[in-house]
Design an enzyme around this catalytic site. Structure first.
Site, short mmCIF file in Angstrom:
data_model
loop_
_atom_site.label_atom_id
_atom_site.label_comp_id
_atom_site.label_asym_id
_atom_site.label_seq_id
_atom_site.Cartn_x
_atom_site.Cartn_y
_atom_site.Cartn_z
N CYS A 106 58.42 -0.15 -13.52
CA CYS A 106 58.24 1.23 -14.03
C CYS A 106 58.74 2.29 -13.05
CB CYS A 106 56.78 1.48 -14.37
SG CYS A 106 56.20 0.37 -15.65
N HIS A 113 55.98 8.85 -15.26
CA HIS A 113 56.09 7.60 -16.01
C HIS A 113 55.09 7.63 -17.16
CE1 HIS A 113 56.42 3.54 -17.13
NE2 HIS A 113 55.23 3.18 -16.67
N ASN A 142 55.04 2.64 -23.62
CA ASN A 142 55.57 2.49 -22.27
C ASN A 142 56.90 1.73 -22.33
OD1 ASN A 142 56.10 1.81 -19.61
ND2 ASN A 142 54.04 1.07 -19.17
N1 COA Z 1 42.32 -3.12 -28.93
C1 COA Z 1 41.00 -3.13 -28.92
N2 COA Z 1 40.28 -3.48 -27.85
C2 COA Z 1 40.93 -3.85 -26.75
C3 COA Z 1 42.34 -3.88 -26.70
C4 COA Z 1 43.05 -3.52 -27.85
N3 COA Z 1 44.38 -3.49 -27.90
N4 COA Z 1 42.71 -4.28 -25.48
C5 COA Z 1 41.60 -4.49 -24.78
N5 COA Z 1 40.52 -4.25 -25.55
C6 COA Z 1 39.11 -4.35 -25.21
C7 COA Z 1 38.86 -5.16 -23.97
O1 COA Z 1 38.82 -6.51 -24.29
C8 COA Z 1 37.52 -4.62 -23.50
O2 COA Z 1 36.51 -5.27 -24.21
P1 COA Z 1 35.14 -5.68 -23.48
O3 COA Z 1 34.57 -4.37 -23.00
O4 COA Z 1 34.38 -6.31 -24.57
O5 COA Z 1 35.54 -6.59 -22.36
C9 COA Z 1 37.53 -3.18 -23.98
O6 COA Z 1 38.60 -3.06 -24.91
C10 COA Z 1 37.73 -2.15 -22.88
O7 COA Z 1 38.67 -2.63 -21.96
P2 COA Z 1 39.06 -1.82 -20.69
O8 COA Z 1 40.03 -2.62 -19.90
O9 COA Z 1 37.87 -1.26 -20.02
O10 COA Z 1 39.76 -0.59 -21.38
P3 COA Z 1 40.45 0.59 -20.67
O11 COA Z 1 39.81 1.83 -21.07
O12 COA Z 1 40.66 0.33 -19.21
O13 COA Z 1 41.88 0.55 -21.34
C11 COA Z 1 44.12 -0.17 -20.81
C12 COA Z 1 42.72 -0.58 -21.22
C13 COA Z 1 44.99 -1.41 -20.71
C14 COA Z 1 44.67 0.75 -21.87
C15 COA Z 1 44.05 0.57 -19.46
O14 COA Z 1 43.32 -0.19 -18.54
C16 COA Z 1 45.38 0.90 -18.87
O15 COA Z 1 46.10 1.72 -19.39
N6 COA Z 1 45.72 0.30 -17.71
C17 COA Z 1 46.91 0.61 -16.96
C18 COA Z 1 48.12 0.41 -17.79
C19 COA Z 1 49.33 0.57 -16.99
O16 COA Z 1 49.44 1.50 -16.28
N7 COA Z 1 50.26 -0.37 -17.18
C20 COA Z 1 51.52 -0.37 -16.68
C21 COA Z 1 51.67 0.20 -15.33
S1 COA Z 1 53.24 0.73 -15.23
#
Ligand code: COA
Length: 344
Positions: free
Chosen positions: A117, A271, A301
């Site tokens: 990224c 980004h 993304n």
């Molecule tokens: N739909 C529904 N639920 C989902 C899901 C989806 N697509 N993906 C994950 N979940 C669930 C998880 O299993 C978790 O369930 P649990 O609480 O029963 O374990 C719940 O949603 C919450 O997960 P969590 O990881 O706390 O959510 P979050 O608020 O952190 O959001 C991301 C998840 C991935 C969106 C977030 O962590 C994120 O954006 N991370 C960085 C991404 C990034 O920068 N990536 C690339 C870098 S360049």
């Protein structure tokens, strides 16, 4: 002989996204997710996926054409090509050489940057270094990603599959003579002012695609396929926290060493990984909402392509104009991060 000083100017930028839009509702038919969850947690409403058979370099060609047209040049007028992607046409070689051949560029140096990224940040910093050293005069920087085929579009991969899309961006980066001062934050001379890059490989396996790779016995095995190691995986919460911390750190270091305040920035091009990440970064830096360009809502993304796509759309929308002081800002797999300060 007197040494001629040169500066690095972005002469043209272009982008291309595939026509097929995939909504959150469409994804919710393939896995246990919902439009509400995706919008609330990420800001993403839709993303673009290529049709089967479209390669990363295919997707890049119209973006390159647009960048070259805006710069008033042909790809063959460039004396170097830099590719940035995590989803190349082949495991090797990289997209640089494949594009060199497709564009009929002559036997120019071609290289690929693997900064995920942060591809645009590292690519622009690299191009700037080649230009200021005199080793290149005009560089084509191509950031392109076809990620939809590697996503695990089942419940197992739902945390990743809803985030990513396909897209491409390209920049024509040129050496121009510098009669007086070089570009600085406190003058109006156009060009790349400064770049900051960082890395932390302790996060390599917190956001990665394992197979094919030499860590897999035999490089690629059926067991790796069965384990889902051919799909990208991430520890989302850890990546999220690192992204906010490193992006704020890099931006503050850039502002400080160039003696400017956040309010002097005309535009920030971050980004596009998660709207909540960009909102947290914006708040911590104290930057006004209308100075930050986001388009993750439409494209998700697109990894290395996100910032060039933002740049190209910001130019089209009149939000990025000649003379603007611009900050790019990224964090990605590796971990890698960084920013460029540019007088546009
Ligand atoms: N739909 C529904 N639920 C989902 C899901 C989806 N697509 N993906 C994950 N979940 C669930 C998880 O299993 C978790 O369930 P649990 O609480 O029963 O374990 C719940 O949603 C919450 O997960 P969590 O990881 O706390 O959510 P979050 O608020 O952190 O959001 C991301 C998840 C991935 C969106 C977030 O962590 C994120 O954006 N991370 C960085 C991404 C990034 O920068 N990536 C690339 C870098 S360049």
């Amino acid at each position: 002989m007197e040494k001629t000083t040169v500066r690095t100017v972005v002469r043209g930028v272009g982008h291309n996204v595939p026509p097929r839009s995939v909504t959150n509702v469409e994804l919710s038919k393939l896995m246990d997710t919902s439009d509400e969850w995706i919008i609330e947690r990420t800001g993403i409403r839709e993303r673009r996926f290529v049709e089967a058979g479209t390669t990363t370099t295919d997707l890049a060609l119209p973006a390159i054409e647009m960048a070259c047209q805006r710069a008033g040049i042909k790809p063959q007028d460039c004396d170097m090509i830099i590719g940035a992607t995590l989803s190349p046409d082949f495991f090797f070689p990289g997209i640089g050489t494949v594009l060199q051949h497709k564009l009929g560029m002559g036997h120019v140096p071609a290289l690929d940057i693997r900064a995920q990224c942060s591809g645009l940040i590292y690519g622009l910093a690299t191009a700037d270094a080649y230009i200021r050293s005199g080793m290149a005069k005009r560089i084509l920087l191509v950031c392109s990603e076809v990620q939809s085929p590697i996503l695990d579009k089942t419940n197992r991969g739902r945390d990743m599959a809803v985030l990513f899309g396909d897209g491409a961006g390209a920049l024509v980066i040129e050496s121009q003579p510098c009669a007086g001062e070089p570009p600085r934050a406190n003058n109006q001379v156009r060009g790349v002012i400064d770049s900051i890059m960082g890395s932390d490989g302790s996060g390599a396996q917190l956001l990665f695609l394992k197979a094919p790779g030499s860590i897999v016995p035999g490089f690629m095995t059926q067991a790796a396929v069965d384990a889902g190691d051919i799909h990208p995986k991430m520890d989302g919460r850890v990546v999220f926290k690192n992204a906010v911390t490193r992006m704020v750190e890099a931006a503050n270091a850039m502002l400080e060493r160039n003696g400017i305040s956040p309010s002097q920035l005309d535009l920030v091009l971050p980004h596009q990984a998660n709207l909540r990440i960009n909102e947290a970064v914006r708040e911590k830096l104290g930057i006004a909402e209308d100075r930050v360009f986001n388009n993750i809502q439409k494209y998700g993304n697109t990894t290395a392509a996100t910032i060039p796509i933002c740049m190209s759309e910001a130019v089209e929308q009149g939000k990025l104009k000649e003379g603007h002081l611009v900050l790019t800002l990224a964090f990605g797999a590796g971990f890698t991060w960084g920013c460029n300060l540019i007088r546009w």
